[in-house]
Design a protein around this motif. Structure first.
Motif: not given
Length: 364
Positions: A65-66, A331-334, A356-357, A361-364
């Motif tokens: 889901q994430n 994590v987003t930046t990595a 997880f969030e 979000a990074s897949k969008k």
């Protein structure tokens, strides 16, 4: 004039008729890309015996889901247990990879019956009962034919399982000649040279095989570290295990993947592992920057170095990140850094709830 208009409409209809299928094919191609993303998200998962089916289901559902596409499941190479756990991940739409400890086989009940299967340090200590660094370091010798066959038997047992995509080799190397610099204080060590307690494999099987190939007893060498043939011999021994595993996996319609050290030259230096020479479908280099006191710029460098070393090969590289100590923003930046490097995906180790969030979000 009427004739001209008629011809014009006929030609237009023909052109439209010819181009429509191409547009449809383009649309279908994009749909396929959405189903099988070109940038893949992986996660390692330890399916410990203490976990219930419901524990597995909850975690697999959360991964799916994430934004996680593939899960690497460790059941300690227990094929029967993997047969029960793998379908639970498949039900959630996850791609399943069978994660196994390869040369490091802690608590292997078959191997423990054979003390001569284990690696030996230059100082004469066997991993059978005197282990380097940590108690779970019980390394089998890739030069012992029965130990090697035992590893291949394990590969085959899990490669036969229906629904898995690959056999995933971890610890496919020698024990650490050099630890990552960030871990040295933990062991109160200074490693400015190859120390006898951490230089393997001086087992009887390896020494005799090397002597037969090169006509010399490496135990009599004044400085074994500068003997290039001895170094290459050990690189080749690991490569032989990998290449054999590749043939077994492919025989059963599965891929071979491997967790490796950051990039080939570094892996060669630290753990006798030259993975750009292997027969392997995907590598997941563990570019754990905090282990090396490095920032995310190093993650990008190490990923790109590995990609460069794999040029001309069919092997894909997916960058491994160690994230338990990272914030969601980090994590987003990595992940963005890994995407910028040109890697084919990102593999996340030890995901926490607050990550997880950011992953999704990074897949969008």
């Amino acid at each position: 004039m009427k004739l001209f208009k008629t011809i014009f409409f006929i030609v237009t209809a023909l052109i439209t008729g010819c181009t429509s299928p191409n547009k449809k094919e383009d649309t279908m191609s994009k749909e396929v890309e959405n189903i099988h993303p070109t940038f893949k998200y992986w996660s390692w998962y330890g399916a410990g015996v203490e976990k219930t089916d419901e524990d597995h289901r909850i975690w697999f559902k959360k991964l799916a889901q994430n934004g996680i596409d593939a899960v690497l499941i460790d059941t300690q190479a227990d094929a029967k247990r993997l047969e029960k756990v793998a379908p639970l991940a498949l039900e959630e739409g996850l791609e399943v990879h069978a994660w196994m400890f390869t040369m490091n086989r802690p608590g292997d009940t078959v191997a423990l019956k054979h003390p001569d299967w284990y690696m030996v340090s230059r100082s004469g200590k066997s991993c059978f009962d005197d282990r380097p660094y940590v108690d779970y370091y019980q390394w089998l010798s890739p030069s012992h034919p029965e130990a090697r066959q035992h590893v291949w038997n394990l590969v085959e047992s899990i490669a036969k399982i229906e629904g898995i995509t690959s056999v995933h080799l971890d610890y496919i190397r020698y024990p650490d000649v050099y630890l990552p610099i960030g871990l040295l204080p933990k062991y109160n060590l200074v490693q400015n040279e190859e120390l006898p307690d951490f230089d393997f494999d001086y087992s009887e099987a390896a020494v005799e095989k090397f002597k037969k190939l090169y006509g010399k007893d490496i135990r009599k060498a004044e400085v074994p570290a500068i003997d290039i043939e001895w170094k290459q011999f050990r690189l080749n021994e690991i490569k032989a295990v990998v290449d054999g595993a590749y043939d077994i996996a492919h025989k059963h319609g599965k891929e071979l993947t491997a967790a490796v050290f950051p990039y080939p030259e570094m892996a060669d230096h630290m753990v006798r592992q030259r993975w750009d020479k292997w027969k392997v479908d995907h590598v997941l280099p563990m570019i754990y920057n905090n282990f090396y006191n490095e920032g995310l710029d190093w993650v990008k460098f190490a990923s790109q170095q590995g990609i460069e070393d794999l040029k001309g090969k069919n092997t894909k590289l997916h960058t491994g990140l160690y994230i338990p100590e990272m914030t969601a923003d980090e994590v987003t930046t990595a992940i963005e850094t890994v995407k910028e490097s040109g890697a084919s995906g990102v593999a996340l180790f030890d995901i926490k709830e607050h990550h997880f969030e950011a992953i999704k979000a990074s897949k969008k």
